[in-house]
Design a protein around this motif. Structure first.
Motif, PDB file in Angstrom:
ATOM      1  N   SER A 163       0.893  -1.063   0.043  1.00  0.00           N
ATOM      2  CA  SER A 163       0.027   0.106  -0.035  1.00  0.00           C
ATOM      3  C   SER A 163       0.908   1.300  -0.019  1.00  0.00           C
ATOM      4  O   SER A 163       0.560   2.102  -0.856  1.00  0.00           O
ATOM      5  CB  SER A 163      -1.014   0.016   1.586  1.00  0.00           C
ATOM      6  N   ALA A 210       1.325   4.103  -2.890  1.00  0.00           N
ATOM      7  CA  ALA A 210       1.264   5.718  -3.103  1.00  0.00           C
ATOM      8  C   ALA A 210       2.377   6.327  -3.486  1.00  0.00           C
ATOM      9  O   ALA A 210       2.252   7.518  -4.078  1.00  0.00           O
ATOM     10  CB  ALA A 210       0.959   6.052  -1.546  1.00  0.00           C
ATOM     11  N   PRO A 257      -2.733   8.915  -5.733  1.00  0.00           N
ATOM     12  CA  PRO A 257      -3.695   8.955  -4.778  1.00  0.00           C
ATOM     13  C   PRO A 257      -3.290   9.564  -3.471  1.00  0.00           C
ATOM     14  O   PRO A 257      -2.245   9.886  -3.269  1.00  0.00           O
ATOM     15  CB  PRO A 257      -3.988   7.137  -4.556  1.00  0.00           C
ATOM     16  N   SER A 258      -4.151   9.740  -2.453  1.00  0.00           N
ATOM     17  CA  SER A 258      -3.746  10.390  -1.229  1.00  0.00           C
ATOM     18  C   SER A 258      -2.857   9.487  -0.322  1.00  0.00           C
ATOM     19  O   SER A 258      -3.415   8.360   0.154  1.00  0.00           O
ATOM     20  CB  SER A 258      -5.235  11.045  -0.665  1.00  0.00           C
ATOM     21  N   MET A 272      -4.555   6.378   2.466  1.00  0.00           N
ATOM     22  CA  MET A 272      -3.960   5.096   2.304  1.00  0.00           C
ATOM     23  C   MET A 272      -3.370   4.742   3.516  1.00  0.00           C
ATOM     24  O   MET A 272      -3.713   3.705   4.002  1.00  0.00           O
ATOM     25  CB  MET A 272      -2.980   5.186   0.973  1.00  0.00           C
ATOM     26  N   ASP A 295      -8.641  12.081  -5.257  1.00  0.00           N
ATOM     27  CA  ASP A 295      -7.488  11.498  -4.600  1.00  0.00           C
ATOM     28  C   ASP A 295      -7.791  10.714  -3.437  1.00  0.00           C
ATOM     29  O   ASP A 295      -7.317   9.467  -3.341  1.00  0.00           O
ATOM     30  CB  ASP A 295      -6.439  12.689  -4.085  1.00  0.00           C
ATOM     31  N   ALA A 313      -7.599   6.454  -3.281  1.00  0.00           N
ATOM     32  CA  ALA A 313      -6.844   5.764  -2.079  1.00  0.00           C
ATOM     33  C   ALA A 313      -7.616   4.738  -1.393  1.00  0.00           C
ATOM     34  O   ALA A 313      -7.010   3.740  -1.306  1.00  0.00           O
ATOM     35  CB  ALA A 313      -6.226   6.931  -1.400  1.00  0.00           C
TER      36      ALA A 313
END
Length: 401
Positions: free
Chosen positions: A201, A205, A229-230, A234, A280, A284
């Protein structure tokens, strides 16, 4: 054989009553059987003269247990004894049940399907928000005005979650607790899965954010660099889902509610503080949900409940149903709002600002609830499949008052 003996045999006939399954025959029974058998053997040479009554008497004697058993017949009877049947049942139970070492095939297929669905939703969120004109207009309206539509009391009592250091520290602490719980329960494979889940994960990111493009389709007030993504979102939802998958059955529902609340707050605050755009956050959450389903797809005995504790959980059923229902209803409501303001998104008109901010907040809450609820439900499915030991056990008793 004399005619007098044959008359005596016909007069006596088959015994009228006999034990249902005698183990040993008496001398009289043996004599009667030998006479009958001799008579049948004599008549076998000439079937046309065979008396059907003699054959019927032999069959009746055999059925009533007067037939001396051969060695093979005795062995078959011994194999069907209650003691031997019980031994066979116990021997069957000692064999390894596939459900003792891995979940049902249907549960693993469900994990794969949900992982694919969440992955498609993650990149669908990114595409709609980044690669469409109206999507960029929607995100620009939200990131500029979201704080004005967020309840003031929530911003004042933010529990420090508007600070990047606090979010990272809390997320690492929750993840460490999850791994510690797995190690404390001696679930070594599960602990390794949780660590791998966290690493993948975090890597997603770090890798996706600089790699994904963000074309400039319209003049925006926010940054033109890609922010999907944020990473903070995440971290938050990854730590929460790690805790859900690590704890025993009794704590899963409570940890799922904690994980959903924590990731919702982080998602709202990163938008309110203009760290990230709404898509975003959605990307996530969906991406972590897909990775969590992949982790559950490879569940083994280490990540499953003990056979004696594999029972349904009312708290898990209630919590997962509430979260999934909240997610679906919230997603539908937010979609309706976006449809209402859709004509004004391309030009960023003022009348569409309120609807854009409200729908973004609802989407953040709904998506987090949906993903956490789905992971909670699938975690229970993969951890507690009913084995043969449970199927032949005592039936479930009503709850005690």
């Amino acid at each position: 054989m004399s005619e007098h003996d044959e008359t005596n045999i016909n007069a006596q006939g088959a015994p009228q009553s006999a034990p249902s399954a005698p183990t040993h025959s008496t001398p009289a029974d043996d004599t009667q059987w030998s006479v009958l058998q001799e008579r049948v053997e004599v008549r076998e040479d000439n079937p046309s003269t065979q008396d059907p009554r003699i054959a019927a008497q032999v069959d009746a004697a055999r059925a009533r247990g007067f037939v001396p058993m051969s060695e093979s017949e005795s062995e078959r009877t011994a194999k069907n004894s209650p003691e031997d049947l019980q031994a066979q049942i116990e021997a069957g139970l000692t064999q390894v049940d596939p459900l003792m070492i891995r979940p049902r095939t249907s549960s693993r297929i469900l994990c794969g399907v949900l992982a694919l669905v969440f992955a498609l939703l993650a990149f669908g969120s990114y595409w709609l928000g980044v690669h469409t004109l109206k999507g960029q207009g929607y995100e620009d309206l939200v990131i500029d005005n979201f704080a004005n539509y967020t309840p003031q009391w929530l911003l004042e009592h933010n529990l420090g979650l508007t600070d990047s250091v606090v979010v990272i520290s809390v997320s690492i602490a929750l993840g460490a607790i999850a791994v510690f719980v797995a190690l404390l329960r001696r679930r070594w494979w599960l602990a390794g899965q949780l660590i791998a889940f966290a690493v993948v994960s975090f890597a997603c990111a770090r890798v996706l954010k600089p790699a994904l493009p963000r074309p400039l389709l319209m003049q925006v007030h926010s940054s033109t660099a890609n922010s999907a993504p944020s990473g903070h979102t995440m971290l938050a939802i990854t730590a929460g889902l790690m805790l859900v998958c690590a704890v025993p059955r009794a704590w899963r529902a409570a940890c799922a509610l904690l994980a959903a609340a924590y990731s919702m707050l982080v998602g709202v605050f990163v938008i309110a503080d203009k760290w990230h755009r709404p898509c975003d956050v959605l990307m996530a959450v969906f991406l972590v949900g897909a990775l969590a389903m992949l982790m559950l797809l490879f569940t083994r005995r280490s990540g499953m409940d003990r056979p004696g504790k594999r029972v349904s959980s009312a708290s898990v059923q209630i919590a997962s149903t509430v979260l999934i229902t909240l997610g679906i209803c919230g997603f539908a409501y937010a979609s309706y709002i976006i449809w209402q303001i859709f004509p004004g998104l391309e030009y960023g008109v003022a009348w569409s600002t309120g609807g854009a901010c409200m729908s973004a907040g609802v989407l953040v809450i709904a998506v987090n609830a949906l993903v956490v609820g789905a992971v909670l439900a699938v975690r229970q499915l993969t951890a507690s499949p009913l084995t043969r030991l449970g199927q032949i056990g005592a039936p479930p008793a009503p709850p005690r008052r």
